[in-house]
Scaffold this active site. Structure first.
Site, PDB file in Angstrom:
ATOM      1  N   TYR A  56       0.816  -1.211   0.000  1.00 31.30           N
ATOM      2  CA  TYR A  56       0.000   0.000   0.000  1.00 31.30           C
ATOM      3  C   TYR A  56       0.849   1.260   0.000  1.00 31.30           C
ATOM      4  O   TYR A  56       1.771   1.436   0.809  1.00 31.30           O
ATOM      5  CB  TYR A  56      -0.944   0.056   1.212  1.00 31.30           C
ATOM      6  CG  TYR A  56      -1.645   1.393   1.307  1.00 31.30           C
ATOM      7  CD1 TYR A  56      -2.667   1.718   0.414  1.00 31.30           C
ATOM      8  CD2 TYR A  56      -1.210   2.376   2.206  1.00 31.30           C
ATOM      9  CE1 TYR A  56      -3.257   2.975   0.446  1.00 31.30           C
ATOM     10  CE2 TYR A  56      -1.812   3.627   2.235  1.00 31.30           C
ATOM     11  CZ  TYR A  56      -2.824   3.918   1.352  1.00 31.30           C
ATOM     12  OH  TYR A  56      -3.404   5.155   1.365  1.00 31.30           O
ATOM     13  N   HIS A  86      -2.555  16.659  -3.301  1.00 32.31           N
ATOM     14  CA  HIS A  86      -3.008  16.844  -1.924  1.00 32.31           C
ATOM     15  C   HIS A  86      -2.758  18.253  -1.388  1.00 32.31           C
ATOM     16  O   HIS A  86      -3.168  18.569  -0.279  1.00 32.31           O
ATOM     17  CB  HIS A  86      -2.329  15.818  -1.007  1.00 32.31           C
ATOM     18  CG  HIS A  86      -2.912  14.439  -1.123  1.00 32.31           C
ATOM     19  ND1 HIS A  86      -3.065  13.797  -2.325  1.00 32.31           N
ATOM     20  CD2 HIS A  86      -3.391  13.577  -0.172  1.00 32.31           C
ATOM     21  CE1 HIS A  86      -3.597  12.603  -2.122  1.00 32.31           C
ATOM     22  NE2 HIS A  86      -3.808  12.458  -0.825  1.00 32.31           N
ATOM     23  N   ASN A 198       1.702  11.641   5.284  1.00 29.39           N
ATOM     24  CA  ASN A 198       1.118  10.944   6.427  1.00 29.39           C
ATOM     25  C   ASN A 198       1.890  11.345   7.679  1.00 29.39           C
ATOM     26  O   ASN A 198       3.122  11.281   7.712  1.00 29.39           O
ATOM     27  CB  ASN A 198       1.205   9.439   6.240  1.00 29.39           C
ATOM     28  CG  ASN A 198       0.023   8.868   5.478  1.00 29.39           C
ATOM     29  OD1 ASN A 198      -0.084   7.663   5.316  1.00 29.39           O
ATOM     30  ND2 ASN A 198      -0.872   9.701   4.990  1.00 29.39           N
ATOM     31  N   TYR A 280     -15.215  34.267  44.596  1.00 27.63           N
ATOM     32  CA  TYR A 280     -14.531  33.062  44.114  1.00 27.63           C
ATOM     33  C   TYR A 280     -13.395  33.368  43.148  1.00 27.63           C
ATOM     34  O   TYR A 280     -12.394  32.660  43.108  1.00 27.63           O
ATOM     35  CB  TYR A 280     -15.523  32.135  43.398  1.00 27.63           C
ATOM     36  CG  TYR A 280     -16.510  31.425  44.288  1.00 27.63           C
ATOM     37  CD1 TYR A 280     -16.521  31.620  45.667  1.00 27.63           C
ATOM     38  CD2 TYR A 280     -17.444  30.558  43.742  1.00 27.63           C
ATOM     39  CE1 TYR A 280     -17.428  30.970  46.478  1.00 27.63           C
ATOM     40  CE2 TYR A 280     -18.357  29.886  44.536  1.00 27.63           C
ATOM     41  CZ  TYR A 280     -18.353  30.096  45.901  1.00 27.63           C
ATOM     42  OH  TYR A 280     -19.254  29.452  46.690  1.00 27.63           O
ATOM     43  N   ARG A 283     -10.661  34.057  45.603  1.00 32.31           N
ATOM     44  CA  ARG A 283     -10.460  33.025  46.618  1.00 32.31           C
ATOM     45  C   ARG A 283     -10.123  31.665  45.997  1.00 32.31           C
ATOM     46  O   ARG A 283      -9.370  30.866  46.571  1.00 32.31           O
ATOM     47  CB  ARG A 283     -11.743  32.921  47.457  1.00 32.31           C
ATOM     48  CG  ARG A 283     -11.653  31.944  48.575  1.00 32.31           C
ATOM     49  CD  ARG A 283     -12.723  32.103  49.645  1.00 32.31           C
ATOM     50  NE  ARG A 283     -14.002  32.583  49.242  1.00 32.31           N
ATOM     51  CZ  ARG A 283     -15.158  31.974  49.507  1.00 32.31           C
ATOM     52  NH1 ARG A 283     -15.155  30.798  50.119  1.00 32.31           N
ATOM     53  NH2 ARG A 283     -16.299  32.506  49.157  1.00 32.31           N
ATOM     54  N   PHE A 329      -1.173   7.556  11.949  1.00 27.24           N
ATOM     55  CA  PHE A 329      -1.439   8.943  11.533  1.00 27.24           C
ATOM     56  C   PHE A 329      -2.719   9.500  12.128  1.00 27.24           C
ATOM     57  O   PHE A 329      -3.023  10.683  11.973  1.00 27.24           O
ATOM     58  CB  PHE A 329      -1.535   9.025  10.005  1.00 27.24           C
ATOM     59  CG  PHE A 329      -2.432   7.969   9.402  1.00 27.24           C
ATOM     60  CD1 PHE A 329      -3.768   7.888   9.731  1.00 27.24           C
ATOM     61  CD2 PHE A 329      -1.923   7.039   8.503  1.00 27.24           C
ATOM     62  CE1 PHE A 329      -4.599   6.922   9.181  1.00 27.24           C
ATOM     63  CE2 PHE A 329      -2.749   6.067   7.948  1.00 27.24           C
ATOM     64  CZ  PHE A 329      -4.092   6.007   8.285  1.00 27.24           C
ATOM     65  N   GLU A 413     -11.835   6.076   4.590  1.00 27.41           N
ATOM     66  CA  GLU A 413     -11.448   6.830   5.784  1.00 27.41           C
ATOM     67  C   GLU A 413     -12.741   7.292   6.470  1.00 27.41           C
ATOM     68  O   GLU A 413     -13.196   8.423   6.310  1.00 27.41           O
ATOM     69  CB  GLU A 413     -10.539   7.989   5.374  1.00 27.41           C
ATOM     70  CG  GLU A 413      -9.257   7.457   4.749  1.00 27.41           C
ATOM     71  CD  GLU A 413      -8.464   8.486   3.958  1.00 27.41           C
ATOM     72  OE1 GLU A 413      -8.779   9.683   4.047  1.00 27.41           O
ATOM     73  OE2 GLU A 413      -7.525   8.072   3.242  1.00 27.41           O
TER      74      GLU A 413
END
Length: 504
Positions: A56, A86, A198, A280, A283, A329, A413
């Protein structure tokens, strides 16, 4: 400190990274890293010669195209096509400081010898880092699961002589810089484009940057909170170790101890008090600031693990003679940590704004809105509005990204982390908290004036005096935007010692 850091199996922590970045330390590969990189690349080359089965991303397509076998003669083109296709980032550009961290973290990950890259590919990344040639990367485009694909594609384009880079304070075409440097573009071999794209270096770089600055802001929140406590004529009893010893959260105890230390020698804190209790927001500073400190510690551990790991895919195990496609990844650990960090940082801003509100409310013998002649002067009325607006924006930004997912790549995915969105949201919250704390300091230093002639501790008084060199006392109404911007710059430029900053 040496002016050269050798990339090796030595563990990187955010404190070490801060030293490398802040002191402009140069990088070099250790002999160990060179051996690891070359051993893995040689193994992969031999494997491709002897094996016909598909592997792959090495001799197949990507994502849902994993079943498409690619001819050996096209393997280099496959990797270059991957990078170009990409590079789909958009939106605002990533700050240069974060891009430099992306380079460092990618170099570190590739150096372990599980990614199959060429030695000269990693060396070129080091050249970019050392010469401050920083790729132009965009904030939007990563789902935080197949790695930070789009941002890392933009980080990779300059290796091919493509895309744009920051160089000598200008955005220029990469090919022009390579020509000036007399560098040839890198010719990617099998697996290299995938090794670059990746990985979690976009999320990780943002996380490291946020953590470094968040530690500083955590310290400054204690300092500024202590100034506000003094200005409000608050009590010191809630910071006693007796209270915190019986509920011993580490961050809570550390905050209480630090604030007591900051108050040491103060005339204001030790004067008799007319009131029995404080609100608060004063404190409970140990409990609230402390919870944020504990969150920082959790996030620091998560990111330390991540940046010292290998997050590309597939991974190559030379000694075991295995090439395995997995899911390192996937950014889920980072997405959860960033969401948690976002909430914790937002709370620092939340409680800060409440102290601002108390200071301008005309309580404890302070004038309304901290100004003489209130009515004629609006004084510090609207800085509190500004802080409240930012706090509410932080609440909206702190909505977790990690609970979201969306299907991509034709269903291959099918679960993603949205860690990249968690990172960019957390970055915005971080910047907002700095602005809120700057407004609190602006208010607290003004309010402290009205405690004259009593003085605060030496440390706090010196801190306020330094601030006064940048932002003067407000006698009557003026354009307060200018003062707020000066206050923000003061905090940005404020130096905090490592032993104070990273002691959590």
């Amino acid at each position: 400190m040496n002016d050269l850091h050798y990339i090796s199996s030595e563990i990187l922590d955010i404190q070490k990274i801060n030293e490398i970045i802040s002191k402009n330390v140069k990088l070099a590969l250790s002999d160990e890293a060179k051996v690891n990189i070359e051993k893995c690349r040689n193994y992969l080359d031999e494997k491709l010669q002897s094996q016909q089965e598909p592997i792959y991303g090495i001799n197949t397509g990507f994502g849902s195209l994993y079943n498409v076998k690619i001819n050996r003669s096209h393997l280099s083109t496959l990797q270059e096509n991957l990078v170009m296709s990409h590079a789909c980032g958009t939106g605002d550009v990533v700050p240069q400081e974060v891009v430099k961290l992306m380079l460092l973290l990618k170099i570190q990950s590739l150096s372990y010898g599980y990614s199959g890259v060429q030695l000269n590919t990693v060396q070129r990344l080091i050249d970019f880092f050392n010469d401050d040639i920083l790729p132009v990367v965009y904030q939007q485009g990563s789902l935080g699961a197949s790695g930070d694909l789009a941002p890392l594609a933009h980080l990779t384009l300059p290796l091919l002589g493509k895309g744009e880079v920051y160089y000598k304070n200008e955005v220029v075409k990469t090919n022009e810089v390579l020509k000036a440097k007399k560098w040839a573009p890198v010719s990617l071999k099998s697996k290299e484009g995938l090794a670059m794209l990746n990985g979690t270096q976009f999320m990780s770089a943002y996380g490291v940057y946020i953590l470094i600055k968040a530690y500083k802001l955590s310290y400054l929140a204690d300092v500024i909170g202590a100034i506000s406590l003094e200005a409000f004529d608050g009590r010191k009893e809630p910071f006693s170790h007796l209270i915190h010893d019986i509920r011993p959260h580490r961050g809570q105890s550390l905050t209480a101890s630090r604030i007591l230390s900051l108050l040491e020698g103060s005339q204001i804190i030790n004067q008799p008090k007319k009131h029995v209790q404080d609100p608060y927001s004063f404190r409970c500073m140990p409990q609230v600031h402390g919870a944020t400190k504990d969150t920082l510690k959790f996030a620091r551990t998560t990111f330390k693990t991540e940046i010292n790991g290998v997050t590309d895919n597939p991974n190559i195990f030379v000694n075991e003679d295995e090439i395995i496609s997995g899911g390192n990844f996937h950014g889920q650990p980072l997405a959860l940590a960033l969401d948690y960090l976002s909430i914790a940082l937002a709370e620092l801003g939340n409680i800060s704004e409440r102290r601002i509100f108390q200071l301008v409310s005309g309580l404890r013998e302070l004038p309304n809105f901290l100004v003489n002649d209130p009515g004629l002067n609006s004084g510090f009325m609207i800085p509190q509005y500004t802080a409240a607006s930012i706090v509410s924006q932080n609440k909206q930004l702190a909505t977790p990204a990690s609970v979201d997912s969306i299907v991509s790549s034709n269903g291959q995915e099918d679960h993603v982390s949205m860690g990249a969105n968690a990172a960019t949201k957390c970055f915005r919250i971080l910047e907002n908290v700095e602005r809120i704390l700057a407004i609190e300091l602006f208010n607290a230093s003004q309010a402290l004036f009205f405690r004259t002639p009593l003085k605060s501790s030496g440390f706090l008084q010196n801190f306020v005096d330094d601030f006064r060199n940048e932002v003067s006392f407000v006698e009557q109404d003026r354009i307060l935007h200018d003062d707020i911007e000066k206050a923000i710059r003061f905090l940005k430029c404020c130096t905090v010692a490592d032993e104070d900053c990273f002691m959590i």
